[in-house]
Design an enzyme around this catalytic site. Structure first.
Site, PDB file in Angstrom:
ATOM      1  N   TYR A 107     -47.499  29.450   5.281  1.00 10.20           N
ATOM      2  CA  TYR A 107     -48.222  29.879   6.465  1.00 10.20           C
ATOM      3  C   TYR A 107     -49.713  30.019   6.164  1.00 10.20           C
ATOM      4  CZ  TYR A 107     -43.501  31.119   8.052  1.00 10.20           C
ATOM      5  OH  TYR A 107     -42.164  31.097   8.391  1.00 10.20           O
ATOM      6  N   HIS A 174     -37.769  27.857   1.272  1.00 13.11           N
ATOM      7  CA  HIS A 174     -38.364  27.456   2.545  1.00 13.11           C
ATOM      8  C   HIS A 174     -38.029  26.005   2.874  1.00 13.11           C
ATOM      9  CE1 HIS A 174     -42.113  28.199   5.291  1.00 13.11           C
ATOM     10  NE2 HIS A 174     -41.028  27.872   5.963  1.00 13.11           N
TER      11      HIS A 174
END
Length: 393
Positions: A107, A174
């Site tokens: 992010y 992830h």
């Protein structure tokens, strides 16, 4: 009866039961002198999962809404000066009794972790649980993912430093669906996680991913290796257009005692008045239906965001749902959804029922599974052939 129809009936029944509880006593993450007891008592909590224990060995009680850090990385807001708002949101969220925060190295390529870390400096460590994700890092498509043992260990250390914490509650893989083979995760990433756990840098292990099948496969293969998975993060599979999470994965997770973390009740901006961001992987058909849903809500004088939040938060089999924003005002609205849970008006329920059963439900399951993976490998192929003009969110 379609599954979407069944799911709505269950959600409606749940809201009438009012099975979600507020603590008559304060939750374990309450910190005297930091929290206001009356404010925290307004928050609602659920037990995360039998495998999820806090540092004292007691079951983790998590707020039904948790804070997602993806917007802090600029995914929805490209403002380079983005910082003050998110820091205030973290402070207000934890003060209100929200006790789970989720972020990732991906992010903003570390930006989200840095911002959250700045906010956490002023918050007692015992007031929150912090989760992050590794293995997805850079914007360049050929360097986006790394499944190496050493790189994974390094990423955990970087996360600890950025977040300003001594330990991470849950470290997560992830988007493993993008790995050339899941063997890389099993043979490299999970051993790195176990070593970090042994060193006291992480407490629990978690899996993420969009395809529900990849979530289950990770858990089953990890167990076959003797690795216990504690949490599972699933996004965009419990909302107005897709409720497959409830039938295809929740029974499995419940049987295992794995803590489920839901995410994105507005389907990454798809179910909103302003519509999805340009990079959204939904099909044109689904985008058209979402636009029709937003317009219908507007005509009926109903807030589609409120319907999405109530629909997700009412589902008792999902302990907590991640919600992210860079708007302080919108974050306040998210808290109001918790305080007002189960209190949709008759008209709002009718509109919700129409959207779930008819507008979306009549089209069967609506997802974009496989779309992003196919696009990713096409771009990898182009990059290997020397194409420099490529981008992938």
């Amino acid at each position: 009866m379609s599954f979407a129809r069944q799911s709505y009936k269950v959600a409606l029944k749940g809201s009438q039961r009012r099975g979600i509880r507020c603590f008559s006593q304060l939750p374990p993450t309450f910190v005297e002198g930091f929290h206001d007891p009356e404010t925290v008592k307004k928050m609602r909590y659920r037990t995360l999962g039998n495998r999820c224990l806090d540092k004292s060995g007691k079951p983790m009680e998590v707020s039904i809404v948790s804070l997602g850090g993806s917007p802090f990385g600029g995914l929805y807001d490209k403002n380079e000066n983005l910082e003050e708002g998110p820091i205030k949101i973290v402070h207000e969220a934890v003060k209100a009794g929200v006790n789970l925060i989720d972020t990732a190295a991906w992010y903003g390529h570390g930006r989200s972790e840095e911002i959250i870390g700045k906010a956490l400096k002023d918050i007692p460590r015992e007031a929150y649980y912090i989760n992050t994700k590794v293995c997805r890092y850079k914007p360049e498509v050929t360097e986006m993912f790394n499944w190496d043992y050493k790189r994974t260990k390094e990423a955990i250390d970087v996360a600890l430093e950025k977040l300003n914490v001594d330990y991470i509650d849950t470290i997560q893989v992830h988007d493993p669906e993008f790995a050339p083979a899941l063997d890389l995760v099993m043979e490299n990433v999970f051993p790195a996680f176990l070593e970090a756990k042994k060193e006291g840098k992480v407490r629990m292990l978690g899996v993420t991913g969009y395809p529900l099948s990849i979530l289950r496969e990770q858990i089953e293969r990890a167990e076959a290796m003797g690795v216990e998975i504690n949490t599972c993060l699933s996004y965009c599979h419990y909302n107005l257009h897709d409720t497959t999470l409830k039938t295809e994965l929740i029974p499995f997770l419940k049987e295992k005692g794995i803590g489920l973390i839901g995410a994105s009740p507005i389907s990454m901006g798809l179910l909103s008045e302003q519509g999805p961001p340009s990079w959204h992987p939904a099909s044109e058909k689904l985008k058209e239906l979402a636009a029709q849903a937003a317009e219908y809500c507007k005509e009926e004088g109903v807030d589609i965001g409120r319907l999405c939040m109530q629909f997700a938060l009412e589902e008792e089999s999902i302990p907590t749902t991640l919600v992210g924003t860079t708007s302080i005002e919108r974050w306040g609205e998210n808290l109001k959804h918790v305080y007002d849970l189960g209190n949709l008006s008759k008209k709002e329920r009718e509109v919700l029922q129409y959207l779930v059963e008819d507008l979306f439900g009549s089209h069967g399951t609506l997802s974009w599974e496989g779309v992003e993976i196919a696009n990713y490998w096409q771009l990898i192929d182009k990059a290997r052939k020397g194409d420099k003009n490529i981008s992938f969110i």
